[in-house]
Design an enzyme around this catalytic site. Structure first.
Site, PDB file in Angstrom:
ATOM      1  N   THR A 135     -27.356  59.263  -2.756  1.00 28.48           N
ATOM      2  CA  THR A 135     -27.610  60.380  -2.374  1.00 28.48           C
ATOM      3  C   THR A 135     -28.339  61.347  -3.560  1.00 28.48           C
ATOM      4  OG1 THR A 135     -26.507  62.483  -1.670  1.00 28.48           O
ATOM      5  CG2 THR A 135     -25.197  61.051  -3.047  1.00 28.48           C
ATOM      6  N   ASP A 136     -28.789  62.532  -3.217  1.00 34.94           N
ATOM      7  CA  ASP A 136     -29.325  63.350  -3.996  1.00 34.94           C
ATOM      8  C   ASP A 136     -28.349  64.143  -4.771  1.00 34.94           C
ATOM      9  OD1 ASP A 136     -28.553  65.038  -2.079  1.00 34.94           O
ATOM     10  OD2 ASP A 136     -30.736  66.022  -1.953  1.00 34.94           O
ATOM     11  N   GLU A 137     -26.943  64.219  -4.337  1.00 38.41           N
ATOM     12  CA  GLU A 137     -26.056  64.910  -4.880  1.00 38.41           C
ATOM     13  C   GLU A 137     -25.631  64.494  -6.179  1.00 38.41           C
ATOM     14  OE1 GLU A 137     -22.970  66.090  -2.338  1.00 38.41           O
ATOM     15  OE2 GLU A 137     -24.008  66.352  -0.576  1.00 38.41           O
ATOM     16  N   TYR A 184     -16.911  63.342  -4.667  1.00 40.02           N
ATOM     17  CA  TYR A 184     -17.605  62.506  -3.544  1.00 40.02           C
ATOM     18  C   TYR A 184     -19.070  62.177  -4.487  1.00 40.02           C
ATOM     19  CZ  TYR A 184     -21.846  61.631  -0.526  1.00 40.02           C
ATOM     20  OH  TYR A 184     -23.131  61.018   0.055  1.00 40.02           O
ATOM     21  N   LYS A 188     -20.343  58.480  -5.860  1.00 41.79           N
ATOM     22  CA  LYS A 188     -21.553  57.765  -5.566  1.00 41.79           C
ATOM     23  C   LYS A 188     -22.273  57.660  -6.906  1.00 41.79           C
ATOM     24  CE  LYS A 188     -23.361  57.376  -2.370  1.00 41.79           C
ATOM     25  NZ  LYS A 188     -23.312  55.889  -1.174  1.00 41.79           N
TER      26      LYS A 188
HETATM   27  P1  NAD Z   1     -20.832  57.927   7.650  1.00 43.81           P
HETATM   28  O1  NAD Z   1     -19.532  58.639   6.979  1.00 43.81           O
HETATM   29  O2  NAD Z   1     -21.325  58.634   8.939  1.00 43.81           O
HETATM   30  O3  NAD Z   1     -20.633  56.627   7.755  1.00 43.81           O
HETATM   31  C1  NAD Z   1     -20.020  55.771   6.726  1.00 43.81           C
HETATM   32  C2  NAD Z   1     -19.532  54.376   7.529  1.00 43.81           C
HETATM   33  O4  NAD Z   1     -18.941  53.739   6.310  1.00 43.81           O
HETATM   34  C3  NAD Z   1     -18.838  54.437   8.395  1.00 43.81           C
HETATM   35  O5  NAD Z   1     -19.199  53.848   9.872  1.00 43.81           O
HETATM   36  C4  NAD Z   1     -17.243  53.898   8.047  1.00 43.81           C
HETATM   37  O6  NAD Z   1     -16.484  53.281   9.043  1.00 43.81           O
HETATM   38  C5  NAD Z   1     -17.856  52.908   6.997  1.00 43.81           C
HETATM   39  N1  NAD Z   1     -17.031  52.781   5.728  1.00 43.81           N
HETATM   40  C6  NAD Z   1     -16.308  53.589   5.267  1.00 43.81           C
HETATM   41  N2  NAD Z   1     -15.352  52.898   4.396  1.00 43.81           N
HETATM   42  C7  NAD Z   1     -15.563  51.714   4.273  1.00 43.81           C
HETATM   43  C8  NAD Z   1     -15.037  50.600   3.906  1.00 43.81           C
HETATM   44  N3  NAD Z   1     -13.863  50.740   2.782  1.00 43.81           N
HETATM   45  N4  NAD Z   1     -15.271  49.259   4.231  1.00 43.81           N
HETATM   46  C9  NAD Z   1     -16.261  49.330   5.140  1.00 43.81           C
HETATM   47  N5  NAD Z   1     -16.818  50.347   6.075  1.00 43.81           N
HETATM   48  C10 NAD Z   1     -16.398  51.759   5.549  1.00 43.81           C
HETATM   49  O7  NAD Z   1     -22.049  58.159   6.610  1.00 43.81           O
HETATM   50  P2  NAD Z   1     -23.284  58.478   6.749  1.00 43.81           P
HETATM   51  O8  NAD Z   1     -23.695  59.871   6.389  1.00 43.81           O
HETATM   52  O9  NAD Z   1     -24.093  57.597   7.466  1.00 43.81           O
HETATM   53  O10 NAD Z   1     -24.058  58.013   5.005  1.00 43.81           O
HETATM   54  C11 NAD Z   1     -24.165  56.521   4.963  1.00 43.81           C
HETATM   55  C12 NAD Z   1     -24.476  56.429   3.487  1.00 43.81           C
HETATM   56  O11 NAD Z   1     -25.772  57.004   2.921  1.00 43.81           O
HETATM   57  C13 NAD Z   1     -23.341  56.660   2.388  1.00 43.81           C
HETATM   58  O12 NAD Z   1     -23.615  55.902   1.325  1.00 43.81           O
HETATM   59  C14 NAD Z   1     -24.008  58.113   1.961  1.00 43.81           C
HETATM   60  O13 NAD Z   1     -23.382  58.498   0.670  1.00 43.81           O
HETATM   61  C15 NAD Z   1     -25.416  58.007   2.021  1.00 43.81           C
HETATM   62  N6  NAD Z   1     -26.124  59.309   2.117  1.00 43.81           N
HETATM   63  C16 NAD Z   1     -26.121  60.076   3.265  1.00 43.81           C
HETATM   64  C17 NAD Z   1     -26.623  61.338   3.434  1.00 43.81           C
HETATM   65  C18 NAD Z   1     -26.420  62.202   4.743  1.00 43.81           C
HETATM   66  O14 NAD Z   1     -27.099  63.325   4.750  1.00 43.81           O
HETATM   67  N7  NAD Z   1     -25.352  61.842   5.574  1.00 43.81           N
HETATM   68  C19 NAD Z   1     -27.600  61.655   2.686  1.00 43.81           C
HETATM   69  C20 NAD Z   1     -28.078  60.684   1.535  1.00 43.81           C
HETATM   70  C21 NAD Z   1     -27.194  59.552   1.577  1.00 43.81           C
HETATM   71  O1  DAU Z   2     -27.548  65.789   0.027  1.00 42.90           O
HETATM   72  C1  DAU Z   2     -26.988  64.737   0.642  1.00 42.90           C
HETATM   73  C2  DAU Z   2     -25.801  64.824   1.138  1.00 42.90           C
HETATM   74  O2  DAU Z   2     -25.925  65.547   2.394  1.00 42.90           O
HETATM   75  C3  DAU Z   2     -24.905  63.424   1.435  1.00 42.90           C
HETATM   76  O3  DAU Z   2     -24.870  62.798   0.299  1.00 42.90           O
HETATM   77  C4  DAU Z   2     -23.523  63.745   2.066  1.00 42.90           C
HETATM   78  O4  DAU Z   2     -22.955  62.536   2.728  1.00 42.90           O
HETATM   79  C5  DAU Z   2     -23.700  64.648   3.510  1.00 42.90           C
HETATM   80  O5  DAU Z   2     -22.476  64.826   3.961  1.00 42.90           O
HETATM   81  C6  DAU Z   2     -24.514  65.928   2.952  1.00 42.90           C
HETATM   82  O6  DAU Z   2     -23.779  66.674   2.043  1.00 42.90           O
HETATM   83  P1  DAU Z   2     -23.455  68.313   2.210  1.00 42.90           P
HETATM   84  O7  DAU Z   2     -22.219  68.751   1.681  1.00 42.90           O
HETATM   85  O8  DAU Z   2     -24.741  69.076   1.851  1.00 42.90           O
HETATM   86  O9  DAU Z   2     -23.449  68.448   3.964  1.00 42.90           O
HETATM   87  P2  DAU Z   2     -22.629  69.177   4.850  1.00 42.90           P
HETATM   88  O10 DAU Z   2     -22.868  68.980   6.477  1.00 42.90           O
HETATM   89  O11 DAU Z   2     -21.236  68.998   4.768  1.00 42.90           O
HETATM   90  O12 DAU Z   2     -23.032  70.533   4.456  1.00 42.90           O
HETATM   91  C7  DAU Z   2     -24.328  71.317   4.634  1.00 42.90           C
HETATM   92  C8  DAU Z   2     -24.211  72.473   4.029  1.00 42.90           C
HETATM   93  O13 DAU Z   2     -23.473  73.458   5.051  1.00 42.90           O
HETATM   94  C9  DAU Z   2     -23.486  72.865   2.642  1.00 42.90           C
HETATM   95  O14 DAU Z   2     -24.141  73.660   1.860  1.00 42.90           O
HETATM   96  C10 DAU Z   2     -22.123  73.365   3.123  1.00 42.90           C
HETATM   97  C11 DAU Z   2     -22.372  74.057   4.167  1.00 42.90           C
HETATM   98  N1  DAU Z   2     -21.403  74.005   5.346  1.00 42.90           N
HETATM   99  C12 DAU Z   2     -20.979  73.008   5.766  1.00 42.90           C
HETATM  100  C13 DAU Z   2     -19.938  72.824   6.655  1.00 42.90           C
HETATM  101  C14 DAU Z   2     -19.417  71.718   7.288  1.00 42.90           C
HETATM  102  C15 DAU Z   2     -20.938  75.369   5.705  1.00 42.90           C
HETATM  103  O15 DAU Z   2     -21.349  76.507   5.450  1.00 42.90           O
HETATM  104  N2  DAU Z   2     -19.841  75.127   6.851  1.00 42.90           N
HETATM  105  C16 DAU Z   2     -19.456  74.042   7.128  1.00 42.90           C
HETATM  106  O16 DAU Z   2     -18.511  74.136   8.111  1.00 42.90           O
END
Ligand code: NAD
Ligand code: DAU
Length: 378
Positions: A135-137, A184, A188
Site C-alpha cells: 500500500t501507499d500508506e 496497519y 505492511k
Molecule cells: P480485504 O480486507 O477486503 O480482504 C483481505 C482478505 O484477506 C480477506 O478475504 C480475508 O479473509 C483474507 N485474510 C485475512 N487474514 C488472513 C489470513 N491470516 N490468512 C488467509 N487469509 C486472510 O482487503 P483488500 O482491501 O482487498 O486488500 C487486499 C490487499 O491489498 C491487502 O494486502 C492490502 O494491504 C492491499 N491494499 C489495499 C488497498 C485498498 O484500498 N483496499 C490499497 C492498496 C493496497
Molecule cells: O491508501 C491505501 C489504503 O486505503 C489501503 O492500504 C487500506 O487497506 C485501505 O483501507 C485504505 O485506507 P484508508 O484509511 O485511506 O481508507 P478508509 O476507507 O478507511 O478511509 C478513507 C478516508 O476517509 C480516510 O481519510 C479516513 C476517512 N474516513 C473513513 C471512514 C471509514 C472518514 O472520514 N469516515 C469514515 O467513517
C-alpha cells in the site's frame, strides 16, 4: 495447466477481482484462492467463477507454514500473488496484534514455504515469482502545502473529470523513504521489507507494488465509500473524521487488478512499482459527489442527503495526504487507469444499490455464520 498460482486473500475485495480476472483470462492456469475467510473474506464475491475448472478454493491461514508448504508441493505452485492481509486502519488502532500476526508473520510463512519448496526443485527459482501487494500508506503522509489545490503535473484517464487538482507538490515515488504511522501501515511496511530481504538474501524473484486507495464492487462496508453509500440509502449519519480535509488518491479496483496482471507477467524481478490514479480528492469533496450521485440514482433530489454529513472525532494519527506517482509503471509497462473517477464512482454506487442482498448479508454477519458451518470455526 501451464502455470499454478496461489492468490492469497482472493475472497476479499481486491483479491476477488484479481482471481476473477486470472480465472477468466487464463483458462490454462490453475488458480488457487487461499483465504482464511475472516470477517472480510466472502466467497459470494466469486459466485460467477466458482465452478470454473481452473479455479480452486482452499480455506487456510497464511500463518499455517506447513499447510502452505504442502499445498505448494501438491499443486506444484510456481507463482504467488499475495493480497491476504488485515486491511482496515481503524481496526489496527484497536487490535494491532492481529495485524502483526497476519501481515508480518503470515507473509513470512508464505515466503519461507515458497523458499523451501522452490529451492528443492532442480530448476530452483527459474520461472517463479513471489508478488507482494502493498500500500501507499507505508510511505507515511505527504504535506498539504497547496490546500486550495493546484494544477497537477500529471493527468490520467482517472483524473480527467471536472475535478482535477493536486494538494501539494510532492508525490510518493518508488524511492520515497518508508515512514508508516498506523499499526496497519507499520505491519505492511514490515512485510514489504521481509519480501525484499528474501530477494536480497536468497535470490527469490520478488516484486512489491504499492497502490493507492481502491474503490469498486465487493468492498467491505467498513471502508469509506461502501459504508457511506449504505448509510445514505438508509438515511443514516455519515461520520466524517476531523474536518474532512484529508486527501486520498482513488483508483477503480479493476484498474488495480489489470496492473497486477501486467506486473506479474511483465514486471522486472526485485523491482517496486507504485500504482495510483493521479486522482486526488479531499474526503469532503468526494463525500459530496458521492451523496449527489447516490441521491440521483435513488431518484431523490440531488443533494437532498447532504445534511447526513456529521463531523466526528478524527482518526488518531490520521495521515493528511496520499498521492502516488505511478509514472514508472506507465513508462515501463504502458499501464493507465481506464476509468474516469466520476464514471467509476457512478458505476460503483449503482452496483451497491443493485446488490442490496450482498450488502445485507455482509452487514448482518449471516455469511460468516454460513461459512463457519461449512468450513468450521475460523
Ligand atoms: P480485504 O480486507 O477486503 O480482504 C483481505 C482478505 O484477506 C480477506 O478475504 C480475508 O479473509 C483474507 N485474510 C485475512 N487474514 C488472513 C489470513 N491470516 N490468512 C488467509 N487469509 C486472510 O482487503 P483488500 O482491501 O482487498 O486488500 C487486499 C490487499 O491489498 C491487502 O494486502 C492490502 O494491504 C492491499 N491494499 C489495499 C488497498 C485498498 O484500498 N483496499 C490499497 C492498496 C493496497
Ligand atoms: O491508501 C491505501 C489504503 O486505503 C489501503 O492500504 C487500506 O487497506 C485501505 O483501507 C485504505 O485506507 P484508508 O484509511 O485511506 O481508507 P478508509 O476507507 O478507511 O478511509 C478513507 C478516508 O476517509 C480516510 O481519510 C479516513 C476517512 N474516513 C473513513 C471512514 C471509514 C472518514 O472520514 N469516515 C469514515 O467513517
Amino acid at each position: 495447466m501451464s502455470r499454478s498460482i496461489i492468490i492469497t486473500g482472493g475472497a476479499g475485495f481486491i483479491g476477488s477481482h484479481v482471481v476473477r480476472l486470472f480465472v477468466n483470462k487464463y483458462p490454462d492456469y490453475r488458480i488457487i484462492n487461499l483465504d482464511k475467510l475472516t470477517y472480510a473474506g466472502n466467497l459470494a464475491n466469486l459466485k460467477d467463477i466458482e465452478d470454473k475448472p481452473n479455479y480452486k478454493f482452499v480455506k487456510m491461514d497464511i500463518c499455517d507454514f506447513e499447510g502452505i508448504y504442502k499445498l505448494m508441493q501438491d499443486e506444484k505452485v510456481d507463482g504467488i500473488i499475495h493480497l491476504a492481509a488485515e486491511s482496515h486502519v481503524d481496526r489496527s488502532i484497536k487490535d494491532p496484534f492481529t495485524f502483526a500476526r497476519t501481515n508480518v508473520m503470515g507473509t513470512l510463512s508464505l515466503l519461507q514455504a515458497a523458499k523451501l519448496y522452490w529451492e528443492s526443485l532442480p530448476e530452483g527459482y527459474e520461472g517463479k515469482m513471489f508478488y507482494h501487494i502493498s500500500t501507499d500508506e507505508v510511505y507515511g503522509a505527504l504535506a498539504m502545502n497547496h490546500p486550495e489545490g493546484i494544477e497537477p503535473p500529471f493527468s490520467t484517464r482517472a483524473s480527467s473529470g471536472k475535478h482535477h487538482l493536486a494538494y501539494g507538490d510532492e508525490f510518493f515515488r518508488e524511492t520515497t523513504k518508508y515512514n508508516p504511522h498506523s499499526p496497519y501501515s507499520a505491519s505492511k511496511a514490515s512485510s514489504d521489507l521481509f519480501v525484499r530481504a528474501y530477494h536480497d538474501t536468497y535470490g527469490m524473484p520478488t516484486i512489491v507494488t504499492n497502490c493507492s486507495n481502491n474503490y469498486g464492487p465487493y468492498q467491505f462496508p467498513e471502508k469509506l465509500i461502501p459504508l457511506f453509500i449504505n448509510n445514505i440509502r438508509q438515511r443514516k449519519p455519515l461520520p466524517v473524521y476531523g474536518k474532512g480535509e484529508n486527501v486520498r488518491d482513488w483508483l477503480y479496483v479493476e484498474d488495480h487488478a489489470r496492473a497486477i496482471d501486467l506486473i506479474f507477467h511483465k514486471g522486472r524481478a526485485s523491482e517496486t512499482y507504485n500504482i495510483g490514479g493521479f486522482n486526488e480528492w479531499k474526503n469532503i469533496d468526494l463525500i459530496e459527489l458521492l451523496i449527489k450521485t447516490t441521491d440521483r440514482l435513488l431518484g431523490r433530489p440531488e443533494g437532498a442527503d447532504l445534511d447526513l454529513i456529521t463531523y466526528v472525532t478524527d482518526r488518531p494519527g490520521h495521515d493528511e495526504r496520499y498521492a502516488i506517482d505511478s509514472s514508472k509503471l506507465q513508462r515501463e509497462l504502458g499501464w493507465e487507469p481506464s476509468l474516469q473517477f466520476e464514471e467509476g464512482l457512478e458505476k460503483t454506487v449503482r452496483w451497491y444499490l443493485e446488490n442490496q442482498e450482498w450488502m445485507d448479508t455482509v452487514t448482518s454477519g449471516e455469511y460468516l455464520r454460513y461459512y463457519r458451518e461449512m468450513y468450521g470455526e475460523r
